[in-house]
Design a protein around this motif. Structure first.
Motif, PDB file in Angstrom:
ATOM      1  N   GLN A   1       0.840  -1.194   0.000  1.00 30.23           N
ATOM      2  CA  GLN A   1       0.000   0.000   0.000  1.00 30.23           C
ATOM      3  C   GLN A   1       0.876   1.245   0.000  1.00 30.23           C
ATOM      4  O   GLN A   1       2.001   1.210   0.498  1.00 30.23           O
ATOM      5  CB  GLN A   1      -0.826   0.034   1.293  1.00 30.23           C
ATOM      6  N   TYR A   2       0.336   2.343  -0.497  1.00 31.04           N
ATOM      7  CA  TYR A   2       1.002   3.647  -0.391  1.00 31.04           C
ATOM      8  C   TYR A   2       2.479   3.585  -0.800  1.00 31.04           C
ATOM      9  O   TYR A   2       3.348   4.136  -0.131  1.00 31.04           O
ATOM     10  CB  TYR A   2       0.865   4.205   1.030  1.00 31.04           C
ATOM     11  N   TYR A   3       2.740   2.874  -1.884  1.00 27.79           N
ATOM     12  CA  TYR A   3       4.092   2.783  -2.453  1.00 27.79           C
ATOM     13  C   TYR A   3       5.120   2.189  -1.477  1.00 27.79           C
ATOM     14  O   TYR A   3       6.318   2.385  -1.634  1.00 27.79           O
ATOM     15  CB  TYR A   3       4.565   4.152  -2.965  1.00 27.79           C
ATOM     16  N   GLY A   4       4.646   1.461  -0.471  1.00 28.55           N
ATOM     17  CA  GLY A   4       5.557   0.828   0.480  1.00 28.55           C
ATOM     18  C   GLY A   4       6.074   1.754   1.549  1.00 28.55           C
ATOM     19  O   GLY A   4       6.847   1.336   2.411  1.00 28.55           O
ATOM     20  N   ILE A   5       5.649   3.018   1.514  1.00 26.51           N
ATOM     21  CA  ILE A   5       6.143   3.988   2.494  1.00 26.51           C
ATOM     22  C   ILE A   5       5.386   3.833   3.811  1.00 26.51           C
ATOM     23  O   ILE A   5       5.922   4.027   4.894  1.00 26.51           O
ATOM     24  CB  ILE A   5       6.000   5.422   1.933  1.00 26.51           C
ATOM     25  N   ALA A   6       4.107   3.468   3.699  1.00 22.14           N
ATOM     26  CA  ALA A   6       3.267   3.240   4.880  1.00 22.14           C
ATOM     27  C   ALA A   6       2.268   2.149   4.526  1.00 22.14           C
ATOM     28  O   ALA A   6       2.220   1.682   3.392  1.00 22.14           O
ATOM     29  CB  ALA A   6       2.538   4.525   5.267  1.00 22.14           C
ATOM     30  N   GLY A   7       1.470   1.740   5.504  1.00 19.62           N
ATOM     31  CA  GLY A   7       0.409   0.781   5.215  1.00 19.62           C
ATOM     32  C   GLY A   7       0.891  -0.649   5.185  1.00 19.62           C
ATOM     33  O   GLY A   7       1.993  -0.966   5.624  1.00 19.62           O
ATOM     34  N   CYS A   8       0.040  -1.531   4.641  1.00 20.07           N
ATOM     35  CA  CYS A   8       0.322  -2.960   4.708  1.00 20.07           C
ATOM     36  C   CYS A   8       0.783  -3.497   3.361  1.00 20.07           C
ATOM     37  O   CYS A   8       0.888  -2.769   2.379  1.00 20.07           O
ATOM     38  CB  CYS A   8      -0.911  -3.703   5.213  1.00 20.07           C
ATOM     39  N   GLY A   9       1.075  -4.792   3.352  1.00 12.70           N
ATOM     40  CA  GLY A   9       1.535  -5.450   2.137  1.00 12.70           C
ATOM     41  C   GLY A   9       0.615  -6.599   1.774  1.00 12.70           C
ATOM     42  O   GLY A   9      -0.172  -7.077   2.591  1.00 12.70           O
ATOM     43  N   THR A  10       0.722  -7.027   0.527  1.00 14.12           N
ATOM     44  CA  THR A  10      -0.079  -8.137   0.038  1.00 14.12           C
ATOM     45  C   THR A  10       0.817  -9.100  -0.734  1.00 14.12           C
ATOM     46  O   THR A  10       1.646  -8.657  -1.536  1.00 14.12           O
ATOM     47  CB  THR A  10      -1.207  -7.637  -0.901  1.00 14.12           C
ATOM     48  N   LEU A  11       0.641 -10.390  -0.465  1.00 15.76           N
ATOM     49  CA  LEU A  11       1.292 -11.435  -1.257  1.00 15.76           C
ATOM     50  C   LEU A  11       0.224 -12.059  -2.140  1.00 15.76           C
ATOM     51  O   LEU A  11      -0.821 -12.498  -1.645  1.00 15.76           O
ATOM     52  CB  LEU A  11       1.917 -12.490  -0.337  1.00 15.76           C
ATOM     53  N   LEU A  12       0.456 -12.056  -3.440  1.00 17.04           N
ATOM     54  CA  LEU A  12      -0.507 -12.574  -4.407  1.00 17.04           C
ATOM     55  C   LEU A  12       0.068 -13.800  -5.102  1.00 17.04           C
ATOM     56  O   LEU A  12       1.247 -13.809  -5.476  1.00 17.04           O
ATOM     57  CB  LEU A  12      -0.801 -11.515  -5.478  1.00 17.04           C
ATOM     58  N   VAL A  13      -0.765 -14.817  -5.294  1.00 14.12           N
ATOM     59  CA  VAL A  13      -0.411 -15.932  -6.172  1.00 14.12           C
ATOM     60  C   VAL A  13      -1.371 -15.885  -7.350  1.00 14.12           C
ATOM     61  O   VAL A  13      -2.597 -15.889  -7.172  1.00 14.12           O
ATOM     62  CB  VAL A  13      -0.478 -17.287  -5.440  1.00 14.12           C
ATOM     63  N   LEU A  14      -0.811 -15.779  -8.548  1.00 15.74           N
ATOM     64  CA  LEU A  14      -1.592 -15.596  -9.772  1.00 15.74           C
ATOM     65  C   LEU A  14      -1.356 -16.753 -10.724  1.00 15.74           C
ATOM     66  O   LEU A  14      -0.248 -17.296 -10.782  1.00 15.74           O
ATOM     67  CB  LEU A  14      -1.174 -14.294 -10.469  1.00 15.74           C
ATOM     68  N   ASP A  15      -2.389 -17.122 -11.473  1.00 13.34           N
ATOM     69  CA  ASP A  15      -2.246 -18.116 -12.531  1.00 13.34           C
ATOM     70  C   ASP A  15      -2.568 -17.488 -13.875  1.00 13.34           C
ATOM     71  O   ASP A  15      -3.575 -16.777 -14.026  1.00 13.34           O
ATOM     72  CB  ASP A  15      -3.168 -19.320 -12.293  1.00 13.34           C
ATOM     73  N   GLN A  16      -1.698 -17.772 -14.825  1.00 10.75           N
ATOM     74  CA  GLN A  16      -1.921 -17.327 -16.189  1.00 10.75           C
ATOM     75  C   GLN A  16      -2.873 -18.313 -16.873  1.00 10.75           C
ATOM     76  O   GLN A  16      -2.675 -19.518 -16.798  1.00 10.75           O
ATOM     77  CB  GLN A  16      -0.560 -17.314 -16.890  1.00 10.75           C
ATOM     78  N   THR A  17      -3.902 -17.777 -17.535  1.00  9.21           N
ATOM     79  CA  THR A  17      -4.833 -18.618 -18.287  1.00  9.21           C
ATOM     80  C   THR A  17      -4.683 -18.311 -19.774  1.00  9.21           C
ATOM     81  O   THR A  17      -3.860 -17.478 -20.161  1.00  9.21           O
ATOM     82  CB  THR A  17      -6.286 -18.336 -17.849  1.00  9.21           C
ATOM     83  N   GLU A  18      -5.497 -18.966 -20.576  1.00 13.14           N
ATOM     84  CA  GLU A  18      -5.463 -18.710 -22.025  1.00 13.14           C
ATOM     85  C   GLU A  18      -5.720 -17.239 -22.335  1.00 13.14           C
ATOM     86  O   GLU A  18      -5.128 -16.672 -23.247  1.00 13.14           O
ATOM     87  CB  GLU A  18      -6.534 -19.566 -22.730  1.00 13.14           C
ATOM     88  N   THR A  19      -6.601 -16.652 -21.573  1.00 14.48           N
ATOM     89  CA  THR A  19      -7.059 -15.300 -21.929  1.00 14.48           C
ATOM     90  C   THR A  19      -6.550 -14.203 -21.010  1.00 14.48           C
ATOM     91  O   THR A  19      -6.632 -13.022 -21.351  1.00 14.48           O
ATOM     92  CB  THR A  19      -8.596 -15.257 -21.911  1.00 14.48           C
ATOM     93  N   GLY A  20      -6.037 -14.555 -19.836  1.00 10.52           N
ATOM     94  CA  GLY A  20      -5.630 -13.496 -18.913  1.00 10.52           C
ATOM     95  C   GLY A  20      -4.903 -14.037 -17.699  1.00 10.52           C
ATOM     96  O   GLY A  20      -4.193 -15.038 -17.784  1.00 10.52           O
ATOM     97  N   VAL A  21      -5.090 -13.365 -16.572  1.00 12.47           N
ATOM     98  CA  VAL A  21      -4.422 -13.735 -15.325  1.00 12.47           C
ATOM     99  C   VAL A  21      -5.478 -13.765 -14.219  1.00 12.47           C
ATOM    100  O   VAL A  21      -6.242 -12.805 -14.073  1.00 12.47           O
ATOM    101  CB  VAL A  21      -3.318 -12.722 -14.955  1.00 12.47           C
ATOM    102  N   THR A  22      -5.528 -14.842 -13.458  1.00 11.53           N
ATOM    103  CA  THR A  22      -6.507 -14.957 -12.378  1.00 11.53           C
ATOM    104  C   THR A  22      -5.811 -15.024 -11.028  1.00 11.53           C
ATOM    105  O   THR A  22      -4.686 -15.512 -10.917  1.00 11.53           O
ATOM    106  CB  THR A  22      -7.374 -16.225 -12.542  1.00 11.53           C
ATOM    107  N   LEU A  23      -6.512 -14.545 -10.009  1.00  8.66           N
ATOM    108  CA  LEU A  23      -5.996 -14.590  -8.642  1.00  8.66           C
ATOM    109  C   LEU A  23      -6.290 -15.962  -8.039  1.00  8.66           C
ATOM    110  O   LEU A  23      -7.446 -16.381  -7.974  1.00  8.66           O
ATOM    111  CB  LEU A  23      -6.648 -13.490  -7.798  1.00  8.66           C
ATOM    112  N   VAL A  24      -5.240 -16.659  -7.596  1.00  6.99           N
ATOM    113  CA  VAL A  24      -5.408 -17.950  -6.921  1.00  6.99           C
ATOM    114  C   VAL A  24      -5.640 -17.716  -5.431  1.00  6.99           C
ATOM    115  O   VAL A  24      -6.542 -18.290  -4.823  1.00  6.99           O
ATOM    116  CB  VAL A  24      -4.156 -18.836  -7.126  1.00  6.99           C
TER     117      VAL A  24
END
Length: 321
Positions: free
Chosen positions: A31-54
Protein backbone atom coordinates in the motif's frame (compact mmCIF):
# COMPACT_ATOMS: atom_id res chain seq x y z
CA UNK A 1 -0.36 -10.37 -26.38
CA UNK A 2 0.10 -8.84 -22.95
CA UNK A 3 -1.84 -10.41 -20.09
CA UNK A 4 -2.58 -8.01 -17.25
CA UNK A 5 -3.60 -8.43 -13.64
CA UNK A 6 -4.64 -5.31 -11.74
CA UNK A 7 -4.19 -5.18 -7.97
CA UNK A 8 -6.06 -2.04 -6.89
CA UNK A 9 -4.29 0.21 -4.37
CA UNK A 10 -1.29 -2.15 -4.27
CA UNK A 11 2.05 -1.13 -5.76
CA UNK A 12 4.09 -4.02 -7.11
CA UNK A 13 7.58 -4.66 -5.76
CA UNK A 14 8.58 -8.15 -6.89
CA UNK A 15 7.42 -11.05 -9.08
CA UNK A 16 8.71 -14.59 -9.37
CA UNK A 17 7.53 -17.42 -11.60
CA UNK A 18 7.07 -20.78 -9.87
CA UNK A 19 9.91 -23.26 -10.52
CA UNK A 20 7.27 -26.05 -10.59
CA UNK A 21 4.06 -24.69 -12.12
CA UNK A 22 4.62 -23.03 -15.53
CA UNK A 23 1.68 -20.62 -15.37
CA UNK A 24 2.01 -19.59 -11.70
CA UNK A 25 3.47 -16.31 -10.45
CA UNK A 26 3.97 -14.88 -6.96
CA UNK A 27 3.91 -11.11 -6.48
CA UNK A 28 4.57 -8.91 -3.46
CA UNK A 29 2.89 -5.51 -3.38
CA UNK A 30 2.49 -2.72 -0.86
CA UNK A 31 0.00 0.00 0.00
CA UNK A 32 1.00 3.65 -0.39
CA UNK A 33 4.09 2.78 -2.45
CA UNK A 34 5.56 0.83 0.48
CA UNK A 35 6.14 3.99 2.49
CA UNK A 36 3.27 3.24 4.88
CA UNK A 37 0.41 0.78 5.22
CA UNK A 38 0.32 -2.96 4.71
CA UNK A 39 1.53 -5.45 2.14
CA UNK A 40 -0.08 -8.14 0.04
CA UNK A 41 1.29 -11.44 -1.26
CA UNK A 42 -0.51 -12.57 -4.41
CA UNK A 43 -0.41 -15.93 -6.17
CA UNK A 44 -1.59 -15.60 -9.77
CA UNK A 45 -2.25 -18.12 -12.53
CA UNK A 46 -1.92 -17.33 -16.19
CA UNK A 47 -4.83 -18.62 -18.29
CA UNK A 48 -5.46 -18.71 -22.03
CA UNK A 49 -7.06 -15.30 -21.93
CA UNK A 50 -5.63 -13.50 -18.91
CA UNK A 51 -4.42 -13.74 -15.32
CA UNK A 52 -6.51 -14.96 -12.38
CA UNK A 53 -6.00 -14.59 -8.64
CA UNK A 54 -5.41 -17.95 -6.92
CA UNK A 55 -4.88 -16.60 -3.43
CA UNK A 56 -3.79 -13.49 -1.59
CA UNK A 57 -2.66 -12.74 1.94
CA UNK A 58 -2.36 -9.45 3.78
CA UNK A 59 0.63 -8.53 5.92
CA UNK A 60 0.78 -5.74 8.48
CA UNK A 61 3.73 -4.03 6.78
CA UNK A 62 4.96 -3.53 3.22
CA UNK A 63 6.24 -6.61 1.35
CA UNK A 64 9.27 -6.02 -0.86
CA UNK A 65 10.44 -9.37 -2.23
CA UNK A 66 9.32 -12.97 -2.71
CA UNK A 67 11.00 -16.26 -3.63
CA UNK A 68 9.54 -19.70 -4.30
CA UNK A 69 10.95 -22.77 -2.61
CA UNK A 70 13.07 -24.86 -4.97
CA UNK A 71 11.97 -28.08 -3.25
CA UNK A 72 8.26 -27.63 -2.44
CA UNK A 73 5.84 -26.19 -4.97
CA UNK A 74 3.57 -24.78 -2.25
CA UNK A 75 6.09 -22.73 -0.28
CA UNK A 76 7.28 -19.13 -0.64
CA UNK A 77 9.31 -16.76 1.48
CA UNK A 78 8.62 -13.02 1.55
CA UNK A 79 10.53 -10.09 3.06
CA UNK A 80 8.78 -7.28 4.91
CA UNK A 81 9.19 -3.69 5.96
CA UNK A 82 8.98 -4.75 9.61
CA UNK A 83 12.28 -6.66 9.35
CA UNK A 84 10.53 -10.03 9.06
CA UNK A 85 10.74 -12.99 6.75
CA UNK A 86 7.52 -14.96 6.42
CA UNK A 87 7.15 -18.53 5.17
CA UNK A 88 3.88 -18.88 3.22
CA UNK A 89 2.07 -22.02 2.03
CA UNK A 90 -0.40 -21.82 -0.87
CA UNK A 91 -2.44 -24.55 0.87
CA UNK A 92 -2.66 -22.55 4.10
CA UNK A 93 -5.29 -19.87 3.67
CA UNK A 94 -4.96 -17.83 6.82
CA UNK A 95 -1.45 -16.97 7.98
CA UNK A 96 2.22 -17.66 7.33
CA UNK A 97 3.60 -20.97 8.57
CA UNK A 98 6.38 -19.11 10.32
CA UNK A 99 7.65 -15.58 10.85
CA UNK A 100 11.30 -14.84 11.62
CA UNK A 101 12.19 -11.38 12.80
CA UNK A 102 15.90 -10.84 13.35
CA UNK A 103 16.65 -7.99 10.97
CA UNK A 104 16.24 -4.58 12.62
CA UNK A 105 15.10 -2.79 9.44
CA UNK A 106 13.32 -3.53 6.15
CA UNK A 107 14.03 -6.87 4.48
CA UNK A 108 14.39 -5.84 0.85
CA UNK A 109 15.60 -9.11 -0.66
CA UNK A 110 14.96 -12.84 -0.23
CA UNK A 111 16.23 -15.74 -2.34
CA UNK A 112 15.98 -19.53 -2.13
CA UNK A 113 19.07 -21.55 -3.09
CA UNK A 114 18.98 -23.61 -6.29
CA UNK A 115 22.12 -25.72 -6.10
CA UNK A 116 21.71 -29.46 -5.64
CA UNK A 117 21.85 -30.86 -2.14
CA UNK A 118 21.32 -27.47 -0.55
CA UNK A 119 18.18 -25.83 0.76
CA UNK A 120 18.84 -22.38 2.19
CA UNK A 121 17.28 -18.92 2.21
CA UNK A 122 19.25 -15.68 2.11
CA UNK A 123 17.88 -12.27 3.11
CA UNK A 124 19.25 -8.77 2.65
CA UNK A 125 18.19 -5.84 4.79
CA UNK A 126 18.42 -2.10 5.20
CA UNK A 127 20.23 -2.89 8.49
CA UNK A 128 23.31 -3.47 6.23
CA UNK A 129 23.42 -7.23 6.95
CA UNK A 130 22.59 -10.40 5.05
CA UNK A 131 21.36 -13.51 6.85
CA UNK A 132 21.29 -17.16 5.82
CA UNK A 133 18.43 -19.35 7.07
CA UNK A 134 17.32 -22.95 7.01
CA UNK A 135 14.05 -23.31 5.08
CA UNK A 136 11.99 -23.64 8.27
CA UNK A 137 13.11 -20.12 9.26
CA UNK A 138 13.63 -21.34 12.83
CA UNK A 139 16.57 -18.98 13.32
CA UNK A 140 19.32 -17.60 11.13
CA UNK A 141 22.33 -19.85 10.59
CA UNK A 142 24.73 -16.98 10.01
CA UNK A 143 24.79 -13.19 9.69
CA UNK A 144 27.14 -11.58 7.17
CA UNK A 145 28.30 -8.01 7.63
CA UNK A 146 30.64 -5.89 5.57
CA UNK A 147 28.48 -3.62 3.48
CA UNK A 148 28.58 0.03 4.54
CA UNK A 149 25.12 0.76 3.18
CA UNK A 150 21.67 -0.74 2.77
CA UNK A 151 21.65 -4.26 1.28
CA UNK A 152 19.17 -4.14 -1.61
CA UNK A 153 19.75 -7.47 -3.33
CA UNK A 154 20.95 -10.95 -2.29
CA UNK A 155 21.08 -13.70 -4.92
CA UNK A 156 22.39 -17.27 -4.60
CA UNK A 157 24.84 -18.51 -7.19
CA UNK A 158 23.06 -21.08 -9.38
CA UNK A 159 26.41 -22.87 -9.73
CA UNK A 160 28.43 -22.71 -6.51
CA UNK A 161 26.95 -24.14 -3.29
CA UNK A 162 27.00 -21.82 -0.28
CA UNK A 163 27.80 -18.76 -2.36
CA UNK A 164 25.68 -15.65 -2.89
CA UNK A 165 26.08 -12.15 -4.31
CA UNK A 166 24.83 -8.96 -2.70
CA UNK A 167 24.35 -5.42 -3.98
CA UNK A 168 24.31 -2.39 -1.72
CA UNK A 169 23.80 1.32 -1.34
CA UNK A 170 27.56 1.51 -0.72
CA UNK A 171 28.14 1.04 -4.48
CA UNK A 172 29.67 -2.42 -4.14
CA UNK A 173 28.87 -5.90 -5.36
CA UNK A 174 30.03 -8.53 -2.87
CA UNK A 175 30.47 -12.28 -3.20
CA UNK A 176 30.02 -14.26 0.02
CA UNK A 177 31.01 -17.75 1.13
CA UNK A 178 28.50 -19.01 3.70
CA UNK A 179 30.68 -21.84 5.08
CA UNK A 180 33.42 -19.47 6.16
CA UNK A 181 30.94 -16.60 6.71
CA UNK A 182 33.30 -14.37 4.77
CA UNK A 183 33.21 -11.88 1.92
CA UNK A 184 35.30 -13.42 -0.87
CA UNK A 185 35.23 -10.43 -3.21
CA UNK A 186 34.16 -6.79 -2.99
CA UNK A 187 33.73 -5.06 -6.35
CA UNK A 188 33.39 -1.26 -6.50
CA UNK A 189 30.73 -1.75 -9.16
CA UNK A 190 29.20 1.74 -9.48
CA UNK A 191 29.78 5.22 -8.12
CA UNK A 192 26.14 5.21 -6.98
CA UNK A 193 23.81 2.88 -5.08
CA UNK A 194 23.51 -0.63 -6.54
CA UNK A 195 19.89 -1.79 -6.30
CA UNK A 196 20.12 -5.20 -7.95
CA UNK A 197 22.41 -8.03 -9.00
CA UNK A 198 21.96 -11.38 -10.74
CA UNK A 199 24.08 -14.36 -11.79
CA UNK A 200 24.37 -15.62 -15.34
CA UNK A 201 22.68 -19.02 -15.57
CA UNK A 202 25.39 -20.39 -17.87
CA UNK A 203 28.65 -19.03 -16.45
CA UNK A 204 29.56 -19.03 -12.77
CA UNK A 205 31.89 -16.06 -13.23
CA UNK A 206 29.40 -13.62 -14.77
CA UNK A 207 27.28 -11.32 -12.59
CA UNK A 208 25.26 -8.24 -13.58
CA UNK A 209 24.58 -5.16 -11.44
CA UNK A 210 21.97 -2.44 -11.87
CA UNK A 211 22.44 0.98 -10.32
CA UNK A 212 20.97 4.38 -9.54
CA UNK A 213 23.50 5.67 -12.12
CA UNK A 214 21.11 4.29 -14.82
CA UNK A 215 23.60 1.67 -16.05
CA UNK A 216 23.77 -2.12 -15.98
CA UNK A 217 27.30 -3.48 -15.62
CA UNK A 218 28.25 -7.05 -16.51
CA UNK A 219 31.18 -8.36 -14.47
CA UNK A 220 33.57 -11.27 -14.92
CA UNK A 221 34.53 -12.13 -11.34
CA UNK A 222 37.97 -13.34 -12.47
CA UNK A 223 38.88 -9.79 -13.47
CA UNK A 224 36.85 -7.00 -11.90
CA UNK A 225 39.09 -4.05 -12.82
CA UNK A 226 36.47 -3.07 -15.38
CA UNK A 227 33.10 -4.47 -16.49
CA UNK A 228 32.80 -6.79 -19.49
CA UNK A 229 30.14 -4.38 -20.73
CA UNK A 230 28.32 -1.33 -19.45
CA UNK A 231 24.74 -1.14 -20.73
CA UNK A 232 23.45 2.41 -21.13
CA UNK A 233 19.96 3.53 -22.07
CA UNK A 234 17.80 3.80 -18.96
CA UNK A 235 17.13 7.35 -17.84
CA UNK A 236 16.43 6.65 -14.15
CA UNK A 237 17.61 4.18 -11.53
CA UNK A 238 17.60 0.49 -12.44
CA UNK A 239 15.52 -1.41 -9.92
CA UNK A 240 16.16 -5.02 -10.99
CA UNK A 241 18.30 -7.02 -13.39
CA UNK A 242 17.62 -10.61 -14.50
CA UNK A 243 19.58 -12.98 -16.73
CA UNK A 244 17.65 -15.12 -19.18
CA UNK A 245 17.41 -18.84 -18.30
CA UNK A 246 17.53 -19.65 -22.02
CA UNK A 247 20.26 -17.47 -23.50
CA UNK A 248 23.75 -17.00 -22.09
CA UNK A 249 24.26 -13.33 -22.92
CA UNK A 250 20.69 -12.08 -22.70
CA UNK A 251 19.47 -10.06 -19.73
CA UNK A 252 16.61 -7.77 -18.81
CA UNK A 253 16.43 -4.69 -16.59
CA UNK A 254 13.53 -2.67 -15.23
CA UNK A 255 13.69 0.88 -14.05
CA UNK A 256 12.15 3.90 -12.39
CA UNK A 257 11.97 5.31 -15.94
CA UNK A 258 8.83 3.09 -16.38
CA UNK A 259 10.56 0.81 -18.93
CA UNK A 260 11.85 -2.74 -19.19
CA UNK A 261 14.86 -3.16 -21.43
CA UNK A 262 16.37 -6.27 -23.01
CA UNK A 263 20.07 -6.56 -23.74
CA UNK A 264 22.58 -8.89 -25.34
CA UNK A 265 25.79 -7.91 -23.61
CA UNK A 266 27.95 -9.74 -26.20
CA UNK A 267 26.93 -7.27 -28.92
CA UNK A 268 28.50 -3.91 -29.71
CA UNK A 269 24.94 -2.50 -29.80
CA UNK A 270 23.60 -4.43 -26.81
CA UNK A 271 20.11 -2.87 -26.48
CA UNK A 272 17.61 -5.22 -28.16
CA UNK A 273 14.29 -3.74 -27.07
CA UNK A 274 12.64 -1.18 -24.81
CA UNK A 275 9.20 -2.09 -23.48
CA UNK A 276 7.14 0.88 -22.34
CA UNK A 277 3.86 -0.46 -21.01
CA UNK A 278 3.79 0.90 -17.46
CA UNK A 279 2.88 4.33 -16.14
CA UNK A 280 4.94 4.13 -12.94
CA UNK A 281 8.18 2.66 -11.54
CA UNK A 282 8.78 -0.92 -12.71
CA UNK A 283 10.12 -2.83 -9.70
CA UNK A 284 9.59 -6.55 -10.29
CA UNK A 285 10.90 -8.65 -13.17
CA UNK A 286 11.34 -12.33 -13.93
CA UNK A 287 11.76 -14.72 -16.85
CA UNK A 288 9.52 -17.79 -17.03
CA UNK A 289 11.74 -20.87 -16.64
CA UNK A 290 9.20 -23.05 -18.44
CA UNK A 291 8.13 -20.83 -21.34
CA UNK A 292 11.07 -19.57 -23.39
CA UNK A 293 11.17 -15.78 -23.76
CA UNK A 294 8.12 -15.12 -21.58
CA UNK A 295 8.59 -12.28 -19.10
CA UNK A 296 6.63 -11.16 -16.04
CA UNK A 297 6.92 -7.71 -14.51
CA UNK A 298 5.12 -5.57 -11.94
CA UNK A 299 4.92 -1.86 -11.34
CA UNK A 300 3.79 0.80 -8.94
CA UNK A 301 0.94 1.39 -11.43
CA UNK A 302 -0.89 -1.52 -9.69
CA UNK A 303 -0.42 -4.02 -12.55
CA UNK A 304 1.35 -7.33 -13.15
CA UNK A 305 2.03 -7.99 -16.84
CA UNK A 306 2.94 -11.24 -18.62
CA UNK A 307 4.26 -10.98 -22.18
CA UNK A 308 6.88 -11.97 -24.74
CA UNK A 309 8.90 -8.95 -25.93
CA UNK A 310 9.12 -8.51 -29.69
CA UNK A 311 12.90 -8.89 -29.72
CA UNK A 312 12.56 -12.41 -28.26
CA UNK A 313 9.44 -13.59 -30.09
CA UNK A 314 11.36 -13.19 -33.36
CA UNK A 315 13.27 -16.28 -32.33
CA UNK A 316 16.71 -14.72 -32.63
CA UNK A 317 17.35 -15.73 -29.03
CA UNK A 318 16.52 -19.40 -28.77
CA UNK A 319 18.41 -21.96 -26.74
CA UNK A 320 21.67 -20.99 -25.04
CA UNK A 321 23.35 -19.11 -27.83
Amino acid sequence: MVKVFRCAARHGYAVEVSPFIPNRVACTASQYYGIAGCGTLLVLDQTETGVTLVRSWEWSDGLFDVAWSESNEHLMVAGGGDGSLQLWDTANHSAPLRVAKEHTQEVYSVDWSQTRGENLIVSGSWDQSSKVWDPALSRSLTTLRGHEGVVYSTIWSPHIPGCFASASGDGTLRIWDVKSAACRLAVPAHKAEVLSCDWCKYDQNIVATGSVDCSVCVWDLRNVRQPVNQLQGHTYAIRRVKFSPFSKTLLASCSYDFTVRFWDYSRTQPLLDTVEHHSEFVCGLDFNLHVPNQVVDCSWDETVKIYTPACLSAGTHGAAS
